[in-house]
Design an enzyme around this catalytic site. Structure first.
Site, PDB file in Angstrom:
ATOM      1  N   ASP A  15       1.023  -1.274  -0.277  1.00  0.00           N
ATOM      2  CA  ASP A  15      -0.077   0.086  -0.096  1.00  0.00           C
ATOM      3  C   ASP A  15       0.849   1.281   0.067  1.00  0.00           C
ATOM      4  O   ASP A  15       1.825   1.416  -0.974  1.00  0.00           O
ATOM      5  CB  ASP A  15      -1.126  -0.072   1.279  1.00  0.00           C
ATOM      6  CG  ASP A  15      -1.878   0.933   1.236  1.00  0.00           C
ATOM      7  OD1 ASP A  15      -3.062   0.751   0.669  1.00  0.00           O
ATOM      8  OD2 ASP A  15      -1.970   1.983   1.942  1.00  0.00           O
ATOM      9  N   ARG A  16       0.921   1.921   1.013  1.00  0.00           N
ATOM     10  CA  ARG A  16       1.522   3.129   1.114  1.00  0.00           C
ATOM     11  C   ARG A  16       3.084   3.010   1.034  1.00  0.00           C
ATOM     12  O   ARG A  16       3.896   3.690   0.424  1.00  0.00           O
ATOM     13  CB  ARG A  16       1.251   4.271   2.095  1.00  0.00           C
ATOM     14  CG  ARG A  16      -0.333   4.428   2.593  1.00  0.00           C
ATOM     15  CD  ARG A  16      -0.722   5.104   1.349  1.00  0.00           C
ATOM     16  NE  ARG A  16      -0.487   6.267   1.006  1.00  0.00           N
ATOM     17  CZ  ARG A  16      -0.791   6.999  -0.036  1.00  0.00           C
ATOM     18  NH1 ARG A  16      -1.389   6.442  -0.925  1.00  0.00           N
ATOM     19  NH2 ARG A  16      -0.376   8.506  -0.051  1.00  0.00           N
TER      20      ARG A  16
ATOM     21  N   HIS B  83      -6.944  -7.064   0.976  1.00  0.00           N
ATOM     22  CA  HIS B  83      -5.949  -6.035   0.605  1.00  0.00           C
ATOM     23  C   HIS B  83      -4.764  -6.239   1.669  1.00  0.00           C
ATOM     24  O   HIS B  83      -3.517  -6.034   1.276  1.00  0.00           O
ATOM     25  CB  HIS B  83      -6.480  -4.911   0.706  1.00  0.00           C
ATOM     26  CG  HIS B  83      -5.738  -3.602   0.699  1.00  0.00           C
ATOM     27  ND1 HIS B  83      -5.036  -3.367  -0.281  1.00  0.00           N
ATOM     28  CD2 HIS B  83      -5.207  -2.668   1.733  1.00  0.00           C
ATOM     29  CE1 HIS B  83      -4.327  -2.171  -0.176  1.00  0.00           C
ATOM     30  NE2 HIS B  83      -4.428  -1.847   1.180  1.00  0.00           N
TER      31      HIS B  83
ATOM     32  N   TYR C  74      -1.173  11.405   2.090  1.00  0.00           N
ATOM     33  CA  TYR C  74      -2.084  11.074   0.886  1.00  0.00           C
ATOM     34  C   TYR C  74      -2.271  12.380  -0.024  1.00  0.00           C
ATOM     35  O   TYR C  74      -2.320  12.202  -1.136  1.00  0.00           O
ATOM     36  CB  TYR C  74      -3.450  10.853   1.388  1.00  0.00           C
ATOM     37  CG  TYR C  74      -3.832   9.372   1.952  1.00  0.00           C
ATOM     38  CD1 TYR C  74      -4.265   8.606   0.513  1.00  0.00           C
ATOM     39  CD2 TYR C  74      -3.208   8.586   2.841  1.00  0.00           C
ATOM     40  CE1 TYR C  74      -4.524   7.102   0.684  1.00  0.00           C
ATOM     41  CE2 TYR C  74      -3.486   7.337   2.682  1.00  0.00           C
ATOM     42  CZ  TYR C  74      -4.027   6.548   1.972  1.00  0.00           C
ATOM     43  OH  TYR C  74      -4.223   5.112   2.170  1.00  0.00           O
TER      44      TYR C  74
END
Length: 291
Positions: free
Chosen positions: A103-104, A268, A208
């Site tokens: 993810d990030r 996820h 973000y």
């Protein structure tokens, strides 16, 4: 956050620009850094990390702005966050290392691979697209799945206020909706994630926001210059391409010279839902280029 990865040592290690990261280190052998995603901390790697530590030095930081790491008011460009990880590894005695991100953390890893090709020996990215491609594939009603991306891309103030007013509901939404197996994130781990996120709302939003501004500019510059990931790359993701109408492998292939792409039936949070699958894929990747 009080929860720790069993058998790992914890220390605060300087990144860049005076920011210190909370870092768990375990094992011995060739180094690999594991970077967490949203809305998690380094603890998401607890299963994979202990397995890899049998024969690797495993470095698990909280990214800047997350967990027990420092939370500066700004500078969450993935370029800066990648430089943090390179600085941490260097401080720990490693001039080159493999990297796996979720993810990030995968976006940080992607930037590290582009900016530091002589440092990142192997790169694994879990369940993301490169930033430019991510924005391009979200359109029409399908973009609703990424509502949080648009919310946190707004100018400072709005998102921070809204999220802080109901932080547990906001972050808990993703922990619930993005998991295929509720058992993968037990109650105590979920509580630790929520505690960490509740204390980091401004920095998470800033992270973000950077992906809608600075990170886009950096990726466009690399694309225009023809820069590509030179190291062996492995990508595992859910089959979002089939669901949203794009070819994920082709998108990643445009950025990588040596790509292994696969989809998974895990949700996820695959490092927690299917750690054996992820660990095996990491070990397979680490043999690339050594035959």
């Amino acid at each position: 956050m009080s929860m720790r990865i069993n058998g790992f040592d914890y220390r605060r290690v300087p990144g860049v620009n005076g920011v210190c990261l909370n870092v768990a280190v375990g094992g011995s052998g060739p180094p690999i850094a594991l970077l967490h995603g949203f809305p998690q901390t380094h603890l998401m790697w607890r299963h994979v990390a202990t397995d890899l530590a049998v024969d690797h030095t495993v470095i698990c930081p909280d990214l800047r702005g997350y967990g027990a790491s420092d939370k500066p008011a700004d500078d969450y460009a993935k370029r800066t966050m990648a430089a943090d990880i390179v600085a941490v590894a260097r401080e720990l005695g490693h001039s080159a290392f493999a990297l796996a991100g979720h993810d990030r953390g995968a976006l940080v890893g992607f930037r590290a691979g582009l900016d530091h090709p002589d440092v990142i020996t192997h790169l694994m990215c879990l369940d993301v697209l490169p930033t430019l491609d991510m924005w391009d594939v979200l359109h029409g009603t399908t973009a609703a799945v990424g509502f949080h991306l648009y919310l946190m891309a707004q100018p400072p103030g709005l998102a921070e206020t809204m999220i802080a007013a109901s932080a547990d509901t906001f972050f808990g939404h993703f922990l619930s909706q993005w998991a295929n197996d509720d058992r993968a994130i037990p109650a105590d781990v979920r509580a630790a994630y929520l505690d960490a996120c509740r204390e980091a709302v401004p920095s998470i939003v800033a992270d973000y926001r950077a992906s809608a501004t600075t990170d886009v500019a950096h990726d466009r510059e690399d694309l225009a210059a023809g820069n590509r990931l030179a190291m062996p790359v492995s990508v595992i993701q859910q089959d979002w391409g089939a669901a949203l109408g794009f070819d994920a492998a082709a998108l990643w292939g445009a950025w990588s010279r040596d790509l292994r792409h696969r989809t998974t039936s895990a949700g996820h949070f695959m490092a927690e839902e299917s750690p054996a699958e992820v660990t095996a894929a990491i070990r397979e990747l680490l043999t690339a280029g050594t035959e």
